[in-house]
Design an enzyme around this catalytic site. Structure first.
Site, PDB file in Angstrom:
ATOM      1  CE  LYS A 296      -4.451   0.992   0.272  1.00 14.38           C
ATOM      2  NZ  LYS A 296      -5.566   0.233  -0.289  1.00 14.38           N
TER       3      LYS A 296
ATOM      4  CG  HIS B 232     -17.806   5.268  -7.295  1.00 14.20           C
ATOM      5  ND1 HIS B 232     -17.311   6.264  -6.488  1.00 14.20           N
ATOM      6  CD2 HIS B 232     -17.781   5.741  -8.557  1.00 14.20           C
ATOM      7  CE1 HIS B 232     -17.001   7.307  -7.249  1.00 14.20           C
ATOM      8  NE2 HIS B 232     -17.278   7.020  -8.498  1.00 14.20           N
ATOM      9  CB  VAL B 233     -19.184  -0.246  -4.077  1.00 11.50           C
ATOM     10  CG1 VAL B 233     -19.528  -1.716  -3.874  1.00 11.50           C
ATOM     11  CG2 VAL B 233     -17.734  -0.103  -4.542  1.00 11.50           C
TER      12      VAL B 233
END
Ligand code: NAI
Length: 355
Positions: A78, A181-182
């Protein structure tokens, strides 16, 4: 511009600083045992460098687990960029970040995450090929990963409902926290399947629009997790499953896209004690990283689908083990991920990237 830092349990952690562009970023590679460490790049206003490092360490470990459980040839990593105070040159910042990624020579593969976007990743691409989350090319995977994330959550929810309630999704009530979005795409998939929806979003206009489109009940965001429904789907923030929200929950199943839903490990136990079936977040929200991986490897949408078909099978395996051991599915998932990482023979780095 990089400065190596030592953190037990992580293979490589590096702080990158470039005064000219004002880049200050931490890249944490938790593990490259299964392949190059993959995970998105977050842009966030951190109060301190320590906070940024802690976030990168925690998130990169999470990516190792997620990638392993999704059966991907990838380790976990990450990047977090500390958002400069005041105005800054965004393109210069992401060019410098691209140089940082390039300096790791393919050990880290980046993509978009909270605070970053496809255009940012296009800038990163001008400096390194170790980046995905770009606009899709014809016939190849790529583009916004959210629809794939939503589809993965939907398929896993179907399985959880079958397991816990012994029925299909038709007529099942689902409360969705966050229709971004999801959450929006998940809501549309559920509506098509005949589920009854309850929705909430911090953005009331957005929530109202979704409620009107999908004939859903609108709820105050503060009440959504306690809604009188069969399933709760957290699709907004992390840390929402805590002592208070779990005590008030009426649903029998939790299955949603948000990362790090459990506030603490003890909250997985609390869900178990309340007989609420928890579908571990990083197992059910892996559709996006599967799409990103296929993009890295130059694969097509058909390969995304075949990789995604394994997600509910993995979840079924987790539920079986959890049931037989009478422990939380979250605990089983963490154990399985660690086993997968430790028991797999270290692979040479596969840095084949679609050009
Ligand atoms: P998004 O930012 O598009 O949507 C989040 C929505 O939640 C926004 O509409 C926001 O207004 C709403 N929200 C924020 N706080 C809220 C609250 N307290 N109550 C109700 N609504 C609230 O984000 P996206 O991309 O839909 O992601 C949702 C979650 O899923 C995030 O936690 C993200 O980390 C996780 N995730 C997303 C993936 C993806 O492919 N986009 C992949 C894997 C995980």
């Amino acid at each position: 511009m990089g400065q190596r830092m030592n953190h037990a349990g992580h293979e490589h952690v590096e702080l990158f600083e470039d005064p000219k562009s004002r880049l200050r970023a931490v890249v944490a590679l938790h593990s490259t045992r299964l392949g190059p460490a993959a995970g998105g790049c977050r842009l966030w206003a951190y109060a301190s460098a320590e906070g940024a490092v802690a976030d990168a360490l925690r998130l990169s470990r999470g990516m190792s687990y997620k990638n392993a459980m999704a059966g991907l040839p990838l380790g976990g990593g990450k990047a977090v960029i500390m958002r400069p105070e005041g105005p800054f040159d965004r393109a210069a910042l992401f060019r410098a970040f691209g140089d940082a990624v390039e300096s790791l020579q393919g050990r880290y593969l980046t993509a978009e995450d909270v605070g970053t976007s496809i255009p940012d990743m296009e800038v990163v691409r001008s400096r390194t090929r170790f980046v995905a989350g770009l606009s899709a090319k014809p016939g190849l995977a790529g583009g916004d990963p959210s629809p794939w994330t939503a589809l993965g959550v939907f398929n896993c929810m179907k399985l959880a409902v079958e397991r816990r309630l012994g029925r299909g999704l038709d007529g099942v009530s689902v409360a969705i926290q966050g229709v971004g979005h999801v959450g929006l795409i998940l809501a549309r998939l559920l509506h098509k399947e005949g589920a009854k929806l309850v929705v909430a979003d911090a953005d009331w206009d957005r929530a109202r629009g979704v409620a009107a489109e999908l004939d859903a009940t609108l709820l105050d965001p503060s009440a959504i997790l306690a809604a009188e429904v069969d399933v709760v789907a957290p699709c907004a923030l992390g840390g929402v499953l805590d002592e208070r929200s779990i005590a008030a929950m009426q649903a029998k199943i939790v299955c949603g896209a948000a990362n790090n839903q459990l506030a603490t490990d003890a909250d997985a136990e609390a869900l178990l004690h309340r007989d609420i079936l928890y579908a571990p977040d990083y197992v059910v929200n892996a559709g996006g990283i599967i799409n990103v991986t296929c993009e890295f490897l130059g694969e097509g949408p058909d390969k995304v689908e075949s990789r995604m078909a394994r997600m509910p099978l993995r979840l079924a395996c987790i539920f079986d083990r959890a049931e037989s051991k009478k422990v939380s599915p979250a605990l089983v998932a963490d154990d399985m991920a660690r086993e997968l990482i430790m028991n797999t023979k270290r692979v040479p780095h596969d840095t084949r990237v679609a050009s």
